[in-house]
Design a protein around this motif. Sequence first.
Motif, PDB file in Angstrom:
ATOM      1  N   GLN A 103       4.470   5.526  -5.448  1.00 24.68           N
ATOM      2  CA  GLN A 103       4.520   5.527  -6.905  1.00 24.68           C
ATOM      3  C   GLN A 103       3.540   6.541  -7.494  1.00 24.68           C
ATOM      4  OE1 GLN A 103       6.696   3.959  -8.924  1.00 24.68           O
ATOM      5  NE2 GLN A 103       5.734   5.133 -10.543  1.00 24.68           N
ATOM      6  N   ARG A 104       2.326   6.584  -6.970  1.00 26.97           N
ATOM      7  CA  ARG A 104       1.338   7.551  -7.465  1.00 26.97           C
ATOM      8  C   ARG A 104       1.790   8.979  -7.215  1.00 26.97           C
ATOM      9  NH1 ARG A 104      -3.644   5.381  -4.601  1.00 26.97           N
ATOM     10  NH2 ARG A 104      -3.793   7.560  -4.087  1.00 26.97           N
ATOM     11  N   SER A 105       2.364   9.215  -6.037  1.00 25.69           N
ATOM     12  CA  SER A 105       2.833  10.562  -5.700  1.00 25.69           C
ATOM     13  C   SER A 105       3.986  10.982  -6.609  1.00 25.69           C
ATOM     14  CB  SER A 105       3.289  10.613  -4.242  1.00 25.69           C
ATOM     15  OG  SER A 105       2.220  10.346  -3.385  1.00 25.69           O
ATOM     16  N   GLU A 106       4.941  10.087  -6.830  1.00 27.49           N
ATOM     17  CA  GLU A 106       6.071  10.395  -7.710  1.00 27.49           C
ATOM     18  C   GLU A 106       5.602  10.635  -9.140  1.00 27.49           C
ATOM     19  OE1 GLU A 106       8.899   7.245  -7.314  1.00 27.49           O
ATOM     20  OE2 GLU A 106       9.773   8.093  -5.492  1.00 27.49           O
ATOM     21  N   THR A 107       4.684   9.823  -9.612  1.00 27.07           N
ATOM     22  CA  THR A 107       4.171   9.997 -10.966  1.00 27.07           C
ATOM     23  C   THR A 107       3.511  11.358 -11.114  1.00 27.07           C
ATOM     24  OG1 THR A 107       3.867   7.628 -11.255  1.00 27.07           O
ATOM     25  CG2 THR A 107       2.577   9.071 -12.693  1.00 27.07           C
ATOM     26  N   LYS A 108       2.671  11.717 -10.170  1.00 29.85           N
ATOM     27  CA  LYS A 108       1.990  13.019 -10.210  1.00 29.85           C
ATOM     28  C   LYS A 108       3.006  14.162 -10.170  1.00 29.85           C
ATOM     29  CE  LYS A 108      -1.804  15.539  -9.748  1.00 29.85           C
ATOM     30  NZ  LYS A 108      -2.795  15.645 -10.793  1.00 29.85           N
ATOM     31  N   LEU A 109       3.996  14.050  -9.273  1.00 29.52           N
ATOM     32  CA  LEU A 109       4.993  15.100  -9.126  1.00 29.52           C
ATOM     33  C   LEU A 109       5.829  15.280 -10.388  1.00 29.52           C
ATOM     34  CD1 LEU A 109       6.494  17.146  -7.321  1.00 29.52           C
ATOM     35  CD2 LEU A 109       7.962  15.250  -6.601  1.00 29.52           C
ATOM     36  N   MET A 163       0.818  -1.193   0.000  1.00 24.82           N
ATOM     37  CA  MET A 163       0.000   0.000   0.000  1.00 24.82           C
ATOM     38  C   MET A 163       0.868   1.266   0.000  1.00 24.82           C
ATOM     39  SD  MET A 163      -3.101   0.899   2.463  1.00 24.82           S
ATOM     40  CE  MET A 163      -3.709   2.509   2.645  1.00 24.82           C
ATOM     41  N   LEU A 164       1.911   1.311   0.836  1.00 24.38           N
ATOM     42  CA  LEU A 164       2.777   2.482   0.860  1.00 24.38           C
ATOM     43  C   LEU A 164       3.548   2.622  -0.444  1.00 24.38           C
ATOM     44  CD1 LEU A 164       4.159   2.520   4.512  1.00 24.38           C
ATOM     45  CD2 LEU A 164       2.476   4.038   3.483  1.00 24.38           C
ATOM     46  N   ASN A 165       3.989   1.511  -1.002  1.00 21.26           N
ATOM     47  CA  ASN A 165       4.696   1.575  -2.285  1.00 21.26           C
ATOM     48  C   ASN A 165       3.802   2.116  -3.388  1.00 21.26           C
ATOM     49  OD1 ASN A 165       7.193   0.729  -1.409  1.00 21.26           O
ATOM     50  ND2 ASN A 165       6.725  -1.429  -1.712  1.00 21.26           N
ATOM     51  N   ARG A 185      17.543  20.567  -6.122  1.00 18.29           N
ATOM     52  CA  ARG A 185      17.476  19.193  -5.610  1.00 18.29           C
ATOM     53  C   ARG A 185      17.128  18.228  -6.726  1.00 18.29           C
ATOM     54  NH1 ARG A 185      17.543  14.994  -2.825  1.00 18.29           N
ATOM     55  NH2 ARG A 185      16.075  14.220  -1.308  1.00 18.29           N
ATOM     56  N   PHE A 186      16.146  18.565  -7.536  1.00 18.74           N
ATOM     57  CA  PHE A 186      15.773  17.690  -8.646  1.00 18.74           C
ATOM     58  C   PHE A 186      16.899  17.575  -9.653  1.00 18.74           C
ATOM     59  CE2 PHE A 186      11.373  18.488  -7.280  1.00 18.74           C
ATOM     60  CZ  PHE A 186      10.976  17.176  -7.155  1.00 18.74           C
ATOM     61  N   TYR A 187      17.602  18.661  -9.884  1.00 22.26           N
ATOM     62  CA  TYR A 187      18.720  18.612 -10.828  1.00 22.26           C
ATOM     63  C   TYR A 187      19.828  17.705 -10.315  1.00 22.26           C
ATOM     64  CZ  TYR A 187      22.638  20.017 -13.714  1.00 22.26           C
ATOM     65  OH  TYR A 187      23.721  20.001 -14.557  1.00 22.26           O
ATOM     66  N   ASN A 188      20.169  17.852  -9.054  1.00 22.96           N
ATOM     67  CA  ASN A 188      21.272  17.086  -8.473  1.00 22.96           C
ATOM     68  C   ASN A 188      20.942  15.627  -8.207  1.00 22.96           C
ATOM     69  OD1 ASN A 188      23.256  19.119  -8.407  1.00 22.96           O
ATOM     70  ND2 ASN A 188      22.303  20.004  -6.594  1.00 22.96           N
ATOM     71  N   LYS A 189      19.717  15.335  -7.833  1.00 22.17           N
ATOM     72  CA  LYS A 189      19.335  13.972  -7.460  1.00 22.17           C
ATOM     73  C   LYS A 189      18.656  13.214  -8.589  1.00 22.17           C
ATOM     74  CE  LYS A 189      20.564  14.175  -3.142  1.00 22.17           C
ATOM     75  NZ  LYS A 189      21.506  13.283  -2.522  1.00 22.17           N
ATOM     76  N   GLY A 190      18.237  13.906  -9.638  1.00 29.71           N
ATOM     77  CA  GLY A 190      17.509  13.251 -10.704  1.00 29.71           C
ATOM     78  C   GLY A 190      16.052  13.095 -10.320  1.00 29.71           C
ATOM     79  N   PRO A 191      15.214  12.872 -11.292  1.00 26.95           N
ATOM     80  CA  PRO A 191      13.786  12.828 -11.018  1.00 26.95           C
ATOM     81  C   PRO A 191      13.341  11.614 -10.211  1.00 26.95           C
ATOM     82  CG  PRO A 191      14.188  12.341 -13.297  1.00 26.95           C
ATOM     83  CD  PRO A 191      15.503  12.736 -12.696  1.00 26.95           C
ATOM     84  N   ARG A 192      14.059  10.501 -10.305  1.00 25.77           N
ATOM     85  CA  ARG A 192      13.619   9.306  -9.554  1.00 25.77           C
ATOM     86  C   ARG A 192      14.775   8.541  -9.028  1.00 25.77           C
ATOM     87  NH1 ARG A 192       8.796   8.254 -13.563  1.00 25.77           N
ATOM     88  NH2 ARG A 192       7.377   9.619 -12.518  1.00 25.77           N
TER      89      ARG A 192
END
Length: 68
Positions: free
Chosen positions: A7-13, A1-3, A61-68
């Motif tokens: 996943q849904r949150s990351e996809t939306k973001l 359930m948490l996974n 942060r997104f630039y340095n860490k990548g999107p996923r």
Amino acid sequence: MLNELKQRSETKLFDSIMPFRLDRSLDKEHGGYFTRLDREGATTPVSYIRLQGRQVWTQSRFYNKGPR
């Protein structure tokens, strides 16, 4: 359930929120970022330094860490 929630949150973001903000929030005329966007991307030019800092931090942060 948490996974599934993660996943849904990351996809939306990464597929919706970040592209929308990156495309519409940069103030190309005066520099900085628009901090208020409506659902269509119309801006209200308000300058709050704290929100400007959040925008820069988030994008860095997104630039340095990548999107996923």
